[in-house]
Write a protein that holds these residues in place. Structure first.
Motif, PDB file in Angstrom:
ATOM      1  N   UNK A  34       0.701  -0.986   0.318  1.00  0.00           N
ATOM      2  CA  UNK A  34      -0.124   0.013   0.091  1.00  0.00           C
ATOM      3  C   UNK A  34       0.762   1.190  -0.302  1.00  0.00           C
ATOM      4  N   UNK A  35       2.087   1.447   0.407  1.00  0.00           N
ATOM      5  CA  UNK A  35       3.040   2.298   0.675  1.00  0.00           C
ATOM      6  C   UNK A  35       3.519   2.767  -0.334  1.00  0.00           C
ATOM      7  N   UNK A  36       3.836   1.451  -1.413  1.00  0.00           N
ATOM      8  CA  UNK A  36       4.372   2.346  -2.678  1.00  0.00           C
ATOM      9  C   UNK A  36       3.399   2.314  -3.348  1.00  0.00           C
ATOM     10  N   UNK A  37       2.090   2.015  -3.785  1.00  0.00           N
ATOM     11  CA  UNK A  37       1.203   2.437  -4.438  1.00  0.00           C
ATOM     12  C   UNK A  37       0.573   3.454  -4.414  1.00  0.00           C
ATOM     13  N   UNK A  38       0.905   3.805  -2.633  1.00  0.00           N
ATOM     14  CA  UNK A  38      -0.091   5.377  -2.499  1.00  0.00           C
ATOM     15  C   UNK A  38       2.087   6.584  -3.192  1.00  0.00           C
ATOM     16  N   UNK A  39       2.431   6.153  -3.014  1.00  0.00           N
ATOM     17  CA  UNK A  39       3.335   6.422  -3.301  1.00  0.00           C
ATOM     18  C   UNK A  39       3.380   7.219  -4.785  1.00  0.00           C
ATOM     19  N   UNK A  40       3.485   5.993  -5.299  1.00  0.00           N
ATOM     20  CA  UNK A  40       2.752   5.530  -7.561  1.00  0.00           C
ATOM     21  C   UNK A  40       1.711   7.342  -7.828  1.00  0.00           C
ATOM     22  N   UNK A  41       0.826   7.064  -7.130  1.00  0.00           N
ATOM     23  CA  UNK A  41      -0.308   7.236  -7.087  1.00  0.00           C
ATOM     24  C   UNK A  41       0.408   8.997  -7.355  1.00  0.00           C
ATOM     25  N   UNK A  42       0.592   9.370  -5.762  1.00  0.00           N
ATOM     26  CA  UNK A  42       0.824  10.707  -5.506  1.00  0.00           C
ATOM     27  C   UNK A  42       2.031  11.252  -6.496  1.00  0.00           C
ATOM     28  N   UNK A  43       2.928  10.745  -7.255  1.00  0.00           N
ATOM     29  CA  UNK A  43       3.624  10.820  -8.242  1.00  0.00           C
ATOM     30  C   UNK A  43       2.803  11.042  -9.345  1.00  0.00           C
ATOM     31  N   UNK A  44       1.661  10.049  -9.603  1.00  0.00           N
ATOM     32  CA  UNK A  44       1.081  10.698 -10.597  1.00  0.00           C
ATOM     33  C   UNK A  44       0.564  11.912 -10.616  1.00  0.00           C
ATOM     34  N   UNK A  45      -0.450  12.261  -9.374  1.00  0.00           N
ATOM     35  CA  UNK A  45      -1.281  13.617  -9.426  1.00  0.00           C
ATOM     36  C   UNK A  45      -0.449  14.164  -9.064  1.00  0.00           C
ATOM     37  N   UNK A  46       1.069  14.163  -8.919  1.00  0.00           N
ATOM     38  CA  UNK A  46       1.595  15.609  -9.195  1.00  0.00           C
ATOM     39  C   UNK A  46       2.567  15.929 -10.152  1.00  0.00           C
ATOM     40  N   UNK A  47       2.502  15.169 -11.256  1.00  0.00           N
ATOM     41  CA  UNK A  47       3.180  15.516 -12.380  1.00  0.00           C
ATOM     42  C   UNK A  47       1.851  15.545 -13.445  1.00  0.00           C
TER      43      UNK A  47
END
Length: 343
Positions: A34-47
């Motif tokens: 879940x931690x990795x998924x959250x980090x990926x989703x955050x990057x998706x939103x930021x970019x």
């Protein structure tokens, strides 16, 4: 302003993870924390990354796209194999996404990641990989079936469809021995080629079986271009005029060797194998091309249907995608002699 499209690779770099991990997070397939998924989703939103159509289809099932990686699209073997593969998958409504990793396979990882980004349902590897490449493990992590359809066995633990290289070399060598040849050379390929190693294994084993000499100086490496093969054949016969037959690593080498033999003033065929003056040189190769019938005499080949290899790989991959419970399979297609006038 520069409106550069954000790619899955950009997201991976921003999140500090692999492209495969981003694809898992986007598709909802595979196992990531879940931690990795959250980090990926955050990057998706930021970019501001926009999930592509294939990824959306993956979340619901299949994209309808099959990925293929070959070293050289222009190679006759892989061109025919691609045609057979495409025929098999298109019959089931799927399309082929073809990539080229380069003759040395340096772009293999790039091709693999690009196909993952496209959300392919399955992958076909046309050679160039090894156990250290990690492709098998990456495909398993993604939940994507991987099939090898190549000239030689490249990966363990995956389905393989390939020709029988050792038997093909044995067939070629026995044919020449049966025609009276005792001094046989092997021309073409490079030392790092697994296909060449398998063929040389069959060649050497057959010579030993019949009590004939194996000479390392009669085994010549050269590029596949006809000019390089012609030069190599000419040098071989100039240094070793007692060689009476040549087995060529592939069709283009055989065509080049044909002209190299003619340069030495010798003919093509099997007559006069016991004499050195005006001796003809028998010529046989692996594969087959239409040009083989245009030489005089036409060239003899040992071949396995590359198109059939591609078709069989496609059918196997479709079964894997459908979730059919199958044991690992190593399909080895037997060689076929196409005998013409050069032997």
């Amino acid at each position: 302003m520069n409106h550069k499209k954000i790619t899955i690779t950009d997201v991976a770099k921003h999140a500090g993870v692999s492209v495969a991990t981003v694809s898992l997070a986007v598709s909802g397939k595979g196992r990531i924390s879940p931690t990795t998924a959250e980090r990926v989703n955050l990057a998706i939103e930021q970019l501001g990354y926009v999930r592509n159509r294939q990824a959306a289809q993956l979340r619901g099932g299949h994209s309808g796209v099959i990925g293929l990686i070959v070293r050289d699209i222009g190679d006759p073997f892989y061109a025919a194999m691609t045609a057979g593969l495409s025929e098999a998958i298109e019959a089931e409504g799927k399309v082929l996404f073809l990539t080229q990793s380069g003759k040395e396979g340096k772009g293999l990882q790039r091709c693999f990641d690009s196909l993952i980004e496209q959300g392919v349902d399955g992958l076909v590897l046309g050679g160039g990989a090894n156990q250290e490449s990690g492709l098998k493990e990456k495909a398993e992590q993604q939940g994507i079936p991987l099939i090898c359809a190549a000239r030689a066995n490249v990966l363990e633990g995956v389905d393989v469809v390939r020709p029988d290289n050792m038997q093909a070399a044995k067939m070629a060598t026995e044919l020449l021995i049966g025609r009276g040849h005792r001094k046989i050379a092997y021309l073409g390929g490079h030392g790092h080629s697994l296909t060449r190693a398998e063929r040389l294994g069959g060649f050497c084993a057959t010579l030993v079986q019949y009590g004939l000499p194996f000479r390392s100086d009669w085994v010549i490496e050269c590029d596949s271009q006809q000019q390089a093969a012609a030069d190599a054949a000419e040098r071989l016969l100039s240094h070793h005029p007692n060689v009476s037959a040549i087995i060529c690593h592939q069709a283009s080498v055989a065509l080049g060797a044909y002209f190299g033999i003619l340069r030495t003033g010798r003919g093509i065929g099997s007559a006069g194998v016991d004499t050195y003056l005006d001796q003809q040189v028998a010529l046989i190769g692996f594969g087959d091309v239409p040009e083989a019938e245009l030489t005089e005499p036409p060239l003899t080949f040992i071949t396995s249907s590359a198109r059939e290899i591609g078709y069989s790989a496609g059918q196997r991959l479709l079964q894997r995608i459908a979730g059919v419970d199958l044991q690992l399979q190593n399909v080895i297609l037997p060689p076929v002699l196409i005998r013409r006038g050069s032997v």
